[in-house]
Design an enzyme around this catalytic site. Structure first.
Site, PDB file in Angstrom:
ATOM      1  N   ASN A 217       0.827  -1.209   0.000  1.00 32.39           N
ATOM      2  CA  ASN A 217       0.000   0.000   0.000  1.00 32.39           C
ATOM      3  C   ASN A 217       0.863   1.261   0.000  1.00 32.39           C
ATOM      4  O   ASN A 217       0.505   2.264  -0.631  1.00 32.39           O
ATOM      5  CB  ASN A 217      -0.969  -0.009   1.183  1.00 32.39           C
ATOM      6  CG  ASN A 217      -2.236  -0.795   0.859  1.00 32.39           C
ATOM      7  OD1 ASN A 217      -2.351  -1.380  -0.222  1.00 32.39           O
ATOM      8  ND2 ASN A 217      -3.178  -0.820   1.778  1.00 32.39           N
ATOM      9  N   CYS A 269      -8.220   2.854   3.204  1.00 29.30           N
ATOM     10  CA  CYS A 269      -6.972   2.098   3.355  1.00 29.30           C
ATOM     11  C   CYS A 269      -5.692   2.877   3.113  1.00 29.30           C
ATOM     12  O   CYS A 269      -4.909   3.063   4.035  1.00 29.30           O
ATOM     13  CB  CYS A 269      -7.035   0.844   2.506  1.00 29.30           C
ATOM     14  SG  CYS A 269      -8.271  -0.291   3.167  1.00 29.30           S
ATOM     15  N   LYS A 272      -4.789   5.813   5.724  1.00 31.84           N
ATOM     16  CA  LYS A 272      -4.521   5.392   7.112  1.00 31.84           C
ATOM     17  C   LYS A 272      -3.378   4.376   7.166  1.00 31.84           C
ATOM     18  O   LYS A 272      -2.638   4.320   8.146  1.00 31.84           O
ATOM     19  CB  LYS A 272      -5.788   4.857   7.787  1.00 31.84           C
ATOM     20  CG  LYS A 272      -6.433   3.627   7.151  1.00 31.84           C
ATOM     21  CD  LYS A 272      -6.378   2.402   8.034  1.00 31.84           C
ATOM     22  CE  LYS A 272      -7.155   1.252   7.446  1.00 31.84           C
ATOM     23  NZ  LYS A 272      -6.510  -0.036   7.507  1.00 31.84           N
TER      24      LYS A 272
END
Ligand SMILES: NC(=O)C1=CN([C@@H]2O[C@H](COP(=O)(O)OP(=O)(O)OC[C@H]3O[C@@H](n4cnc5c(N)ncnc54)[C@H](O)[C@@H]3O)[C@@H](O)[C@H]2O)C=CC1
Ligand SMILES: O=C(O)[C@H]1O[C@H](OP(=O)(O)OP(=O)(O)OC[C@H]2O[C@@H](n3ccc(=O)[nH]c3=O)[C@H](O)[C@@H]2O)[C@H](O)[C@@H](O)[C@@H]1O
Length: 441
Positions: A217, A269, A272
């Site tokens: 991510n 997602c 954070k």
């Protein structure tokens, strides 16, 4: 081979995982604490918008392979394979992840596990969490050392959740190297169909599996902020970031995906997760390693401010202006408005005195709940009624199909700002509109 599985948390991740595990032929029980959500799921209704999920849900409920409950006792009785998919939101006022939901699952479930069991964590957690949860689960369970905690991070994208779960790029499993157990062989059973199809399966220690997810991510967020930083330079120099992205994207080492410049990333997602990653690195004494993520976050938040500035420039002053906002979801094909760049911009513009009218094809209900004071319209055309400026903030196909002639008669001024660089500038300019993109002339 049919296996019995319980899935704790039936949100975007858990409901999809439960339905897809049933689709693979397993008997699945979804567990949640939200009675309203459970009632919908039991009735075959997906409580959020996710293309294709309702069909999978209904088919598997009808086949008797998928049920839902609020009872942990029932779940512990039903299965000895447990997937944990509850939320890990950002803590209020801090960067770190709030692990209270994950902890609550272990505290409630572990005392009910009376025999050998594997708990596979799927939630995105700070590195070190799985090991800590394993210790706690063994402490609490009457079965003690027969309870294993493994980590099986999830990489699905909202909008493609079913496809990504049934045809993932890879499966990752972190196991406790100090306590060799059944987790890997159980995971191979659960995912047998995917493994037979040749999906890569990477087995690691617990910490590596947790870090794989955080890094994936962080990389995606960095790629988006990279192109948005370049967009700032394009804007300053009169260059076109969309052409630039195509050109650098042809280099296979770079790749075109996740190089769409615009309003930046939002959702439940990426924002954070990069913050939680920085916080955890700090706790581990490796904070310097991830300081670049602070800049990734800053670049991303600057896009929202820039969008507000462009709207203000277009109107002269926002005080008393009418602003149409097309798009509220954090991305198309989703009704998710968690940390939505579109709603953040709409809120800022309203605070500066404009009358804001929002329309989104799927996210109206969630938007109203989160930002009740914004104006809402039932169609894109209604939202544009009397507008001094039209902002396209989520690239829904419906907005990409809009024709200038559709809006000519309803707006007050023909000014459009394309926050997702998803429209054809020439088409709008040829029709007499002022078109502005983010990072393109
Ligand atoms: N949304 C996504 O696309 C993806 C999410 N993730 C991660 O998965 C996790 C879950 O995310 P979402 O599904 O988006 O969150 P969500 O907020 O949609 O769902 C969480 C669910 O957990 C339930 N819950 C809370 N406490 C519970 C408890 N004690 N027992 C049972 N259920 C409980 C809530 O009622 C809610 O339905 C997060 O860690 C997220 O970062 C990972 C990959 C993709
Ligand atoms: O951990 C998670 O929950 C998930 O987070 C993201 O998935 P998701 O949040 O569903 O959405 P993305 O498609 O990644 O988009 C995130 C944001 O980035 C923005 N984005 C995306 C791509 C791009 O080129 N430019 C861009 O601004 C989107 O508009 C959106 O606001 C990851 O893509 C998934 O792999 C991951 O599992």
């Amino acid at each position: 081979m049919t296996t019995r599985i319980a899935v704790f948390g039936t949100g975007y991740l858990g409901a999809t995982h439960a339905a897809c595990m049933a689709e693979l032929g397993h008997e699945v029980l979804g567990v949640d604490v939200d009675a309203a959500k459970l009632a919908k799921l039991e009735a075959g209704e997906v409580p959020f918008y996710e293309p294709g999920l309702e069909e999978v849900l209904r088919r598997n409920i009808a086949a008797g392979r998928l049920r839902f409950t609020s009872s942990y006792e029932e779940a512990a009785e039903f299965a000895d394979i447990h997937f944990l998919g509850v939320g890990t939101p950002q803590k209020k006022g801090e960067f770190a992840a709030d692990l209270k939901f994950v902890d609550a699952v272990i505290e409630t479930l572990a005392p009910l596990l009376t025999g050998p069991a594997v708990i596979f964590g799927k939630s995105t957690v700070p590195v070190g969490t799985a090991e800590r949860l394993g210790v706690r689960a063994r402490e609490l369970s009457p079965a003690g050392d027969a309870v294993e905690v493994a980590w099986n991070p999830e990489f699905l994208r909202e909008g493609f959740a079913v496809q990504d779960t049934l045809h993932p790029d890879r499966l990752v499993l972190g196991v406790d190297r100090d306590r060799p157990g059944q987790a890997e062989s159980v995971a191979r059973e659960v995912y047998a169909q995917l493994l037979d199809e040749g999906i890569p399966f990477l087995v690691s220690d617990l910490a590596t599996a947790e870090l794989v997810k955080a890094s994936a991510n962080a990389f995606l967020a960095t790629k988006i902020s990279f192109i948005n930083a370049i967009a700032e330079v394009c804007e300053a120099s009169g260059a076109d970031v969309t052409v630039l992205a195509d050109a650098i994207g042809h280099d296979a080492r770079i790749g075109r995906r996740f190089l769409n410049a615009g309003l930046g990333f939002g959702g439940g997602c990426l924002p954070k997760d990069i913050r939680a990653f920085m916080a955890r690195a700090g706790e581990l004494g490796a904070d310097q390693a991830l300081t670049f993520l602070r800049e990734v976050d800053n670049i991303n938040m600057r896009r929202r401010t820039r969008m507000v500035e462009l709207a203000r420039e277009a109107c002269g002053s926002l005080l008393g202006a009418r602003v149409a906002v097309l798009g509220a979801a954090f991305k198309p094909d989703s009704d998710d408005v968690r940390d939505s760049p579109a709603l953040n911009v709409a809120g800022q513009i309203q605070l500066q005195g404009a009358a804001v009218n929002v329309y989104d094809p799927k996210a109206m209900e969630n938007s109203r709940a989160l930002f009740p004071t914004l104006g809402y319209s039932d169609t894109a055309l209604d939202a544009c009624e009397g507008a001094d400026v039209v902002l396209v903030l989520t690239e829904w196909p419906e907005f990409q199909k809009l024709q200038p002639a559709d809006l000519d008669a309803v707006v007050r001024k023909k000014v459009l700002i394309d926050g997702r660089n998803c429209l054809d500038p020439q088409q709008w300019r040829d029709a007499g509109w002022t078109y502005r993109g983010l990072g393109r002339p």
